[in-house]
Design a protein around this motif. Structure first.
Motif, PDB file in Angstrom:
ATOM      1  N   HIS A 175      42.015  46.388  39.555  1.00 32.19           N
ATOM      2  CA  HIS A 175      41.064  47.462  39.850  1.00 32.19           C
ATOM      3  C   HIS A 175      39.800  46.832  40.452  1.00 32.19           C
ATOM      4  O   HIS A 175      39.430  45.715  40.107  1.00 32.19           O
ATOM      5  CB  HIS A 175      40.733  48.206  38.547  1.00 32.19           C
ATOM      6  CG  HIS A 175      39.959  49.457  38.748  1.00 32.19           C
ATOM      7  ND1 HIS A 175      38.587  49.464  38.838  1.00 32.19           N
ATOM      8  CD2 HIS A 175      40.356  50.750  38.876  1.00 32.19           C
ATOM      9  CE1 HIS A 175      38.174  50.699  39.004  1.00 32.19           C
ATOM     10  NE2 HIS A 175      39.234  51.500  39.033  1.00 32.19           N
ATOM     11  N   VAL A 191      36.708  47.179  39.812  1.00 36.91           N
ATOM     12  CA  VAL A 191      35.769  46.740  38.769  1.00 36.91           C
ATOM     13  C   VAL A 191      36.265  45.431  38.157  1.00 36.91           C
ATOM     14  O   VAL A 191      35.494  44.491  37.949  1.00 36.91           O
ATOM     15  CB  VAL A 191      35.607  47.824  37.676  1.00 36.91           C
ATOM     16  CG1 VAL A 191      34.805  47.301  36.501  1.00 36.91           C
ATOM     17  CG2 VAL A 191      34.964  49.068  38.257  1.00 36.91           C
ATOM     18  N   GLY A 192      37.563  45.361  37.888  1.00 32.14           N
ATOM     19  CA  GLY A 192      38.142  44.146  37.315  1.00 32.14           C
ATOM     20  C   GLY A 192      38.020  42.959  38.245  1.00 32.14           C
ATOM     21  O   GLY A 192      37.745  41.839  37.807  1.00 32.14           O
ATOM     22  N   SER A 214      35.698  42.480  40.509  1.00 28.88           N
ATOM     23  CA  SER A 214      34.306  42.003  40.534  1.00 28.88           C
ATOM     24  C   SER A 214      33.928  41.315  39.227  1.00 28.88           C
ATOM     25  O   SER A 214      33.179  40.332  39.235  1.00 28.88           O
ATOM     26  CB  SER A 214      33.342  43.148  40.854  1.00 28.88           C
ATOM     27  OG  SER A 214      33.340  44.100  39.822  1.00 28.88           O
ATOM     28  N   VAL A 215      34.457  41.784  38.100  1.00 29.39           N
ATOM     29  CA  VAL A 215      34.180  41.136  36.810  1.00 29.39           C
ATOM     30  C   VAL A 215      34.777  39.729  36.804  1.00 29.39           C
ATOM     31  O   VAL A 215      34.136  38.772  36.365  1.00 29.39           O
ATOM     32  CB  VAL A 215      34.718  41.982  35.629  1.00 29.39           C
ATOM     33  CG1 VAL A 215      34.729  41.191  34.337  1.00 29.39           C
ATOM     34  CG2 VAL A 215      33.896  43.252  35.473  1.00 29.39           C
TER      35      VAL A 215
END
Length: 153
Positions: free
Chosen positions: A61, A63-64, A66-67
């Protein structure tokens, strides 16, 4: 003087259980129940990870992604080592003689099985504080009921 429990971790568990209201005579049974609880959770997490793949979904995902990128920047080599540690441990486990037939039985490739094991290890460790809490509550309730029944007799 000779200590009753020579290992500090056992003494720590005993103190915790006493603090939760578990009587000293019930501690061996409570420790056994804790271990049974922890070992019974692992297959359930494995099943969920094999079907849902929560961390792999999160990692793909935006968000994942970028994390993970931020974690690599902040932690550098440590992040890579941790990731490789989980993958290598899962692969080692998956190559054990008695475990090797499992991927076929579960309809998975050896690589998919290893990734599921790695994901299971990560999810188990991330959620471990929650499971400890649930198991302790269950054990506490079990002994409360047991001793309430003892008083009724």
């Amino acid at each position: 003087s000779q200590e009753k429990f020579p290992w500090s971790w056992l003494r720590s568990i005993e103190k915790r259980l006493l603090g939760y209201g578990i009587q000293k005579r019930d501690i061996p049974e409570a420790v056994l129940l804790m271990n049974l609880g922890f070992y019974s959770i692992y297959p359930g997490i494995f099943f969920v990870c094999s079907k849902v793949r929560p961390l792999r979904r999160l990692a793909s995902h935006p968000v994942g992604i970028s994390v993970r990128r931020e974690a690599k920047i902040q932690c550098g080599e440590r992040y890579e080592r941790l990731e490789q540690y989980f993958l290598s441990k899962a692969e080692q486990f998956g190559n054990l003689r008695f475990i090797k037939p499992l991927p076929r039985m579960l309809g998975q490739s050896a690589k998919e099985f290893s990734l599921t094991l790695a994901e299971t290890m990560a999810v188990y460790n991330i959620t471990f504080p929650f499971w400890v809490w649930i198991i302790i509550i269950g054990i506490k309730k079990r002994f409360q009921l047991k001793h309430a029944h003892d008083h009724d007799l």
